[in-house]
Write an enzyme that holds these catalytic residues in place. Structure first.
Site, PDB file in Angstrom:
ATOM      1  N   GLU A 182      -7.654  -2.947   6.575  1.00  0.00           N
ATOM      2  CA  GLU A 182      -8.315  -2.917   5.277  1.00  0.00           C
ATOM      3  C   GLU A 182      -9.819  -2.895   5.511  1.00  0.00           C
ATOM      4  O   GLU A 182     -10.330  -3.469   6.475  1.00  0.00           O
ATOM      5  CB  GLU A 182      -7.913  -4.182   4.523  1.00  0.00           C
ATOM      6  CG  GLU A 182      -8.582  -4.403   3.187  1.00  0.00           C
ATOM      7  CD  GLU A 182      -8.265  -5.780   2.610  1.00  0.00           C
ATOM      8  OE1 GLU A 182      -8.311  -5.915   1.385  1.00  0.00           O
ATOM      9  OE2 GLU A 182      -7.967  -6.714   3.387  1.00  0.00           O
ATOM     10  N   LYS A 229      -4.677  -1.262  -3.667  1.00  0.00           N
ATOM     11  CA  LYS A 229      -4.240  -2.656  -3.549  1.00  0.00           C
ATOM     12  C   LYS A 229      -3.938  -3.252  -4.921  1.00  0.00           C
ATOM     13  O   LYS A 229      -4.772  -3.209  -5.826  1.00  0.00           O
ATOM     14  CB  LYS A 229      -5.339  -3.452  -2.844  1.00  0.00           C
ATOM     15  CG  LYS A 229      -4.994  -4.904  -2.536  1.00  0.00           C
ATOM     16  CD  LYS A 229      -6.173  -5.547  -1.806  1.00  0.00           C
ATOM     17  CE  LYS A 229      -5.921  -6.973  -1.415  1.00  0.00           C
ATOM     18  NZ  LYS A 229      -7.112  -7.567  -0.736  1.00  0.00           N
ATOM     19  N   CYS A 262      -3.147  -6.674   2.816  1.00  0.00           N
ATOM     20  CA  CYS A 262      -3.687  -8.026   2.943  1.00  0.00           C
ATOM     21  C   CYS A 262      -3.060  -9.041   1.980  1.00  0.00           C
ATOM     22  O   CYS A 262      -1.937  -9.496   2.205  1.00  0.00           O
ATOM     23  CB  CYS A 262      -5.206  -7.976   2.797  1.00  0.00           C
ATOM     24  SG  CYS A 262      -6.064  -9.423   3.507  1.00  0.00           S
TER      25      CYS A 262
END
Length: 258
Positions: free
Chosen positions: A45, A111, A147
């Protein structure tokens, strides 16, 4: 779906604030991985620019210079790259995006779960995505997550139910008390939730800058039963491993939770 083993790589780098310099690092590490036989190479990321950078200032569309450079690198090497970047959002914020490109793949994942935790407020700068994404790499179905998504088991169960045999999770996992242990636990747990191989690629460790998540390293490849097949330490490095779709199929028959 393919029954052939897929060679994977996680390039654990430490990105800085300059997308041009970061792109050079990506090109070099992708070449190393391709030479070692990897067909899919994951980067962390925020590979485009680390957290703490002025993200709206560096964000680019998917046809911008950074994404184009990644795309050209993937085409040159004949591999699929998954790279964390930032796109402008309609409301003045940015999207925290994974670009997946090369080897017949062209897709992006924004995300979904934003890191509003441990004193950070990712949502102040980042607009969330809403759609799950899977890609096909050499006949193997690969799901994408980022993440903080690791804390949401239902996303990984949904990717497993969508057929993902591998889930790739680029990250910039913030350091702090207990955070390495949480990373280790969550990567193993989410592999079992998806009943898939999970390739987690984190930023290499570096000293924290305020509340900006910068990485603890410990990139890993976990199998569908939560066994860690390989793991890096905190330093920059390249992890290589294989994902066998037959192992996924066997686990899903033996433990029919999906």
């Amino acid at each position: 779906m393919s029954t052939e083993t897929l060679r994977l790589a996680a390039a654990q780098i430490s990105s800085g604030s300059d997308p041009t310099e970061n792109l050079r690092t990506i090109e070099a590490e992708a070449a190393r991985a391709a030479e070692a036989g990897a067909r899919l190479v994951a980067f962390p990321e925020a590979s485009m620019a680390c957290f703490g950078t002025d993200l709206p200032a560096v964000a680019e569309p998917l046809d911008g210079a950074f994404a184009t450079g990644v795309r050209e690198c993937a085409a040159r090497l004949g591999v699929t790259l998954v790279v964390g970047m930032f796109e402008p959002a309609d409301d003045g914020r940015v999207h925290n995006t994974l670009l997946a490109t090369g080897g017949g793949v062209e897709a992006s994942y924004r995300k979904i779960h934003l890191f509003d935790a441990f004193g950070s407020r990712e949502s102040d700068l980042v607009a969330p995505g809403s759609d799950l994404v899977t890609i096909d790499v050499d006949g193997v179905s690969v799901g994408l997550a980022t993440c903080y998504d690791l804390r949401f088991a239902d996303q990984f169960t949904a990717l497993g139910r969508a057929g993902a045999q591998v889930v790739v999770v680029p990250a910039s996992w913030g350091d702090g008390p207990g955070k390495e242990g949480q990373w280790d636990l969550l990567t193993r747990s989410r592999a079992m939730d998806a009943q898939a191989f999970l390739l987690a690629c984190d930023q290499a460790w570096r000293p924290a800058e305020g509340t900006d998540p910068l990485g603890v390293g410990r990139s890993c490849l976990v199998d569908p039963l939560g066994v860690v097949r390989d793991r890096l330490d905190q330093a920059a490095g390249l992890l290589l491993g294989d994902a066998d779709p037959q192992v996924v199929a066997d686990v899903r028959v033996r433990v029919p939770i999906l």
